[in-house]
Enzyme design. Structure first.
Site, PDB file in Angstrom:
ATOM      1  N   LYS A  80       0.820  -1.208   0.000  1.00  0.00           N
ATOM      2  CA  LYS A  80       0.000   0.000   0.000  1.00  0.00           C
ATOM      3  C   LYS A  80       0.856   1.261   0.000  1.00  0.00           C
ATOM      4  O   LYS A  80       2.077   1.217  -0.125  1.00  0.00           O
ATOM      5  CB  LYS A  80      -0.956  -0.031   1.195  1.00  0.00           C
ATOM      6  CG  LYS A  80      -1.858  -1.263   1.219  1.00  0.00           C
ATOM      7  CD  LYS A  80      -2.696  -1.421  -0.050  1.00  0.00           C
ATOM      8  CE  LYS A  80      -3.818  -0.430  -0.134  1.00  0.00           C
ATOM      9  NZ  LYS A  80      -4.679  -0.647  -1.325  1.00  0.00           N
ATOM     10  N   HIS A  99      -1.772   3.697  -6.592  1.00  0.00           N
ATOM     11  CA  HIS A  99      -3.099   4.316  -6.745  1.00  0.00           C
ATOM     12  C   HIS A  99      -3.001   5.749  -7.281  1.00  0.00           C
ATOM     13  O   HIS A  99      -3.584   6.679  -6.717  1.00  0.00           O
ATOM     14  CB  HIS A  99      -3.860   4.290  -5.420  1.00  0.00           C
ATOM     15  CG  HIS A  99      -4.027   2.920  -4.847  1.00  0.00           C
ATOM     16  ND1 HIS A  99      -4.734   1.930  -5.499  1.00  0.00           N
ATOM     17  CD2 HIS A  99      -3.584   2.369  -3.690  1.00  0.00           C
ATOM     18  CE1 HIS A  99      -4.718   0.830  -4.766  1.00  0.00           C
ATOM     19  NE2 HIS A  99      -4.018   1.055  -3.676  1.00  0.00           N
TER      20      HIS A  99
END
Length: 368
Positions: A80, A99
């Site tokens: 992440k 992301h």
């Protein structure tokens, strides 16, 4: 002449309640046995695998969050986002889910750090084979656990109406999770109707699989994919289900699946799980919310003119509910591609990922 060694540096995950790992001890053992890799692992108390599991297979253990001081040739590997409130330049090569390739909120800030540090991003979401299929994904377990949360949230509404949904904690294995769901459904004495959007993909197949394992009858599992959505949304059929699980892969603008007007009107729907989590994407097909939920605050109460409650889950790392199984599957799928890292200047998966990075960097100048 000695063979150059590829140095992988597994960083500590700092996202709250993230227990997965990009590299399992078993995959590390196989990489080290290949003879072309060195692996450094940061100590991490939250990771599902104990530090000793990595040490036992030959990895070098270092302090957590020390990757900034790693040798320049180390490839910083994680899952992440990097720690928040840090805008320092990134000089290393990173493998991670960043992301930032679909214009998510703050995407330019993320990419700018690599540009300023002359680093490189290999985004795990965009490591693709010759057919364009991702070489590794958490999709199945994202759908699997998303379906579990959706069913559990519905059960909570039936059994504890008006009470706050409890904090979600990781499960040791899927059997424990399934048994818990079955017990609650038995206590209620009826089965919900669950609709899965994107049912034929990795993520959607996981959502369908969990519903089946929980004992929900096949006729109560509505499976939609591209054929059913071709007519374009919004879809009244979603309002007829108790639980809606969105598992699509969003690659371009599409009409919304759900609108505020729909949820204000008569509906059966009381739970939405947006596994896809295109929360800050301008093309989000569920434009009734714009924040991610978390494991300690899993459900968002969606305002509606209808007195029937509507709660939405938008946790963006759901597979960490089953961290060992999810990590083992993901890293095993990633292994063949990792073994090509020593040839990353010619291996198509890696050259394609590098090319995409440079394209996204160039797009910053022409995109708002």
């Amino acid at each position: 002449m000695s063979t150059p060694v590829t140095h992988l540096w597994l960083r500590e995950e700092t996202k709250p309640m993230e227990h997965r790992a990009a590299l399992s001890p078993d995959v590390c053992k196989k990489l080290l046995a290949d003879g072309r890799f060195k692996i450094t692992v940061e100590s991490c108390k939250e990771r599902i695998f104990a530090d000793s599991e990595y040490e036992n297979v030959g990895c070098t253990l270092v302090a957590g969050d020390s990757w900034r001081q790693a040798p320049a040739d180390a490839i910083i590997t994680g899952l992440k986002e990097l720690p928040e409130n840090d805008q320092t330049p990134l000089p290393h090569t990173h493998i991670m889910f960043a992301h930032c390739y679909k214009r998510q909120g703050g995407w330019k800030d993320v990419l700018s750090r690599f540009v300023e540090g002359n680093g490189l991003l290999y985004d795990l979401e965009f490591l693709q084979d010759d057919s364009g299929r991702r070489v590794a994904a958490f999709g199945f377990y994202a759908g699997f656990t998303g379906s579990a949360v959706g069913i559990d949230a519905w059960c909570h509404q039936q059994l504890h109406s008006g009470e706050k949904y409890p904090t979600i904690t990781p499960y040791p294995n899927e059997d424990v999770l399934i048994a818990e769901t079955k017990a609650k459904l038995a206590q209620i004495g009826k089965m919900p109707k669950i609709m899965v959007m994107g049912a034929l993909g990795r993520c959607g197949s996981g959502a369908v699989s969990y519903a089946r394992k929980a004992g929900i009858p096949e006729e109560n599992i509505i499976k939609w994919d591209m054929a059913e959505t071709a007519k374009g949304g919004p879809f009244a059929e979603i309002m007829e289900a108790d639980i809606f699980v969105n598992c699509i892969y969003l690659s371009s603008q599409i009409p919304p699946f759900v609108t505020q007007q729909q949820i204000d009107a008569e509906r059966q729907l009381s739970v939405i799980v947006d596994v896809s989590c295109d929360t800050t994407n301008p093309f989000n097909p569920i434009p009734i919310y714009n924040v991610n939920t978390t494991f300690d605050n899993a459900l968002l109460d969606i305002p509606s003119a209808n007195s029937r409650p509507l709660q939405l889950c938008s946790i963006d790392h759901l597979p960490t509910m089953l961290p060992r199984e999810a990590s083992n599957q993901f890293s095993a799928d990633l292994l063949p591609t990792l073994l090509q890292l020593p040839e990353r200047t010619t291996a198509p998966v890696w050259t394609g990922a590098e090319k995409l990075y440079h394209e996204k960097v160039e797009s910053m100048a022409t995109t708002d």
